[in-house]
Scaffold this motif. Structure first.
Motif, PDB file in Angstrom:
ATOM      1  N   THR A  22       0.828  -1.205   0.000  1.00  7.43           N
ATOM      2  CA  THR A  22       0.000   0.000   0.000  1.00  7.43           C
ATOM      3  C   THR A  22       0.866   1.261   0.000  1.00  7.43           C
ATOM      4  O   THR A  22       0.593   2.210  -0.735  1.00  7.43           O
ATOM      5  CB  THR A  22      -0.927   0.002   1.236  1.00  7.43           C
ATOM      6  OG1 THR A  22      -1.792  -1.131   1.147  1.00  7.43           O
ATOM      7  CG2 THR A  22      -1.746   1.267   1.333  1.00  7.43           C
ATOM      8  N   LYS A 104      -5.882  -1.234  14.033  1.00 11.28           N
ATOM      9  CA  LYS A 104      -6.125  -2.252  13.010  1.00 11.28           C
ATOM     10  C   LYS A 104      -7.581  -2.663  13.101  1.00 11.28           C
ATOM     11  O   LYS A 104      -8.145  -2.648  14.195  1.00 11.28           O
ATOM     12  CB  LYS A 104      -5.246  -3.485  13.248  1.00 11.28           C
ATOM     13  CG  LYS A 104      -3.778  -3.255  13.060  1.00 11.28           C
ATOM     14  CD  LYS A 104      -3.019  -4.543  13.364  1.00 11.28           C
ATOM     15  CE  LYS A 104      -1.525  -4.372  13.281  1.00 11.28           C
ATOM     16  NZ  LYS A 104      -0.809  -5.591  13.662  1.00 11.28           N
ATOM     17  N   ILE A 106      -6.349  -1.462   9.481  1.00  4.41           N
ATOM     18  CA  ILE A 106      -5.920  -0.121   9.094  1.00  4.41           C
ATOM     19  C   ILE A 106      -6.815   0.439   7.994  1.00  4.41           C
ATOM     20  O   ILE A 106      -7.012  -0.188   6.955  1.00  4.41           O
ATOM     21  CB  ILE A 106      -4.447  -0.135   8.637  1.00  4.41           C
ATOM     22  CG1 ILE A 106      -3.563  -0.460   9.837  1.00  4.41           C
ATOM     23  CG2 ILE A 106      -4.060   1.201   8.017  1.00  4.41           C
ATOM     24  CD1 ILE A 106      -2.106  -0.619   9.508  1.00  4.41           C
ATOM     25  N   ASP A 107      -7.326   1.615   8.259  1.00  2.00           N
ATOM     26  CA  ASP A 107      -8.052   2.397   7.263  1.00  2.00           C
ATOM     27  C   ASP A 107      -6.969   3.196   6.527  1.00  2.00           C
ATOM     28  O   ASP A 107      -6.307   4.048   7.133  1.00  2.00           O
ATOM     29  CB  ASP A 107      -9.047   3.313   7.971  1.00  2.00           C
ATOM     30  CG  ASP A 107      -9.780   4.255   7.035  1.00  2.00           C
ATOM     31  OD1 ASP A 107      -9.179   4.752   6.061  1.00  2.00           O
ATOM     32  OD2 ASP A 107     -10.963   4.518   7.293  1.00  2.00           O
ATOM     33  N   VAL A 108      -6.783   2.925   5.234  1.00  6.24           N
ATOM     34  CA  VAL A 108      -5.692   3.530   4.471  1.00  6.24           C
ATOM     35  C   VAL A 108      -5.804   5.053   4.460  1.00  6.24           C
ATOM     36  O   VAL A 108      -4.786   5.753   4.578  1.00  6.24           O
ATOM     37  CB  VAL A 108      -5.617   2.953   3.042  1.00  6.24           C
ATOM     38  CG1 VAL A 108      -4.570   3.682   2.212  1.00  6.24           C
ATOM     39  CG2 VAL A 108      -5.307   1.464   3.092  1.00  6.24           C
ATOM     40  N   ASP A 109      -7.002   5.579   4.351  1.00  8.51           N
ATOM     41  CA  ASP A 109      -7.167   7.035   4.355  1.00  8.51           C
ATOM     42  C   ASP A 109      -6.695   7.637   5.682  1.00  8.51           C
ATOM     43  O   ASP A 109      -6.009   8.660   5.706  1.00  8.51           O
ATOM     44  CB  ASP A 109      -8.621   7.428   4.089  1.00  8.51           C
ATOM     45  CG  ASP A 109      -9.060   7.114   2.667  1.00  8.51           C
ATOM     46  OD1 ASP A 109      -8.196   7.100   1.757  1.00  8.51           O
ATOM     47  OD2 ASP A 109     -10.264   6.879   2.462  1.00  8.51           O
ATOM     48  N   LYS A 110      -7.045   6.987   6.790  1.00  3.20           N
ATOM     49  CA  LYS A 110      -6.590   7.462   8.102  1.00  3.20           C
ATOM     50  C   LYS A 110      -5.077   7.334   8.224  1.00  3.20           C
ATOM     51  O   LYS A 110      -4.414   8.220   8.765  1.00  3.20           O
ATOM     52  CB  LYS A 110      -7.272   6.683   9.230  1.00  3.20           C
ATOM     53  CG  LYS A 110      -8.711   7.067   9.437  1.00  3.20           C
ATOM     54  CD  LYS A 110      -9.312   6.301  10.605  1.00  3.20           C
ATOM     55  CE  LYS A 110     -10.783   6.620  10.754  1.00  3.20           C
ATOM     56  NZ  LYS A 110     -11.405   5.828  11.821  1.00  3.20           N
TER      57      LYS A 110
END
Length: 123
Positions: A22, A104, A106-110
């Motif tokens: 990511t 976890k 994990i929100d990628v935007d956060k």
């Protein structure tokens, strides 16, 4: 697009794979370690590391024990990454010396918001 070098310390290789993939797609360079001891050694040998993503629940040495050792060998911010998302867990991580916290799964935007607060963005 982002720029920077991130050290991911997590005892679960699936988490390492997902996080590094990511982050690399977004322009980051990633080093990885499967233990706190290995992560500390990498940090000592790679002064180019800009930030550390540290799993808090690992065998042998957990994140709470590792944070002061990581801080002793580098000025890189340490972001606590943990499945512990109960009331008070964020504060416990910050009290242990973490510079920030993300739970976890994990929100990628956060994650990107947390990273952008600690690493410069490249236009």
């Amino acid at each position: 697009m982002y720029s920077g070098t991130i050290l991911i310390i997590d005892d679960d290789v699936r988490n390492i794979f997902a996080l590094s993939a990511t982050l690399q797609v977004r322009g980051f360079t990633c080093y990885t370690a499967v233990s706190a001891q290995q992560g500390i050694a990498l940090l000592e040998n790679h002064p180019d590391i800009d930030i550390v993503l540290l799993d808090m629940m690992m065998p042998e040495m957990d994140g709470y024990e590792a944070i002061p050792l990581l801080k002793a060998c580098s000025a890189a911010p340490v972001i606590a990454v943990t499945a512990q998302a109960m009331i008070g867990d964020r504060e416990k991580c910050l009290a242990a010396g973490a510079d920030d916290y993300i739970s976890k799964p994990i929100d990628v935007d956060k994650l990107m918001l947390v990273l952008s607060a600690h690493i410069k963005q490249v236009d």
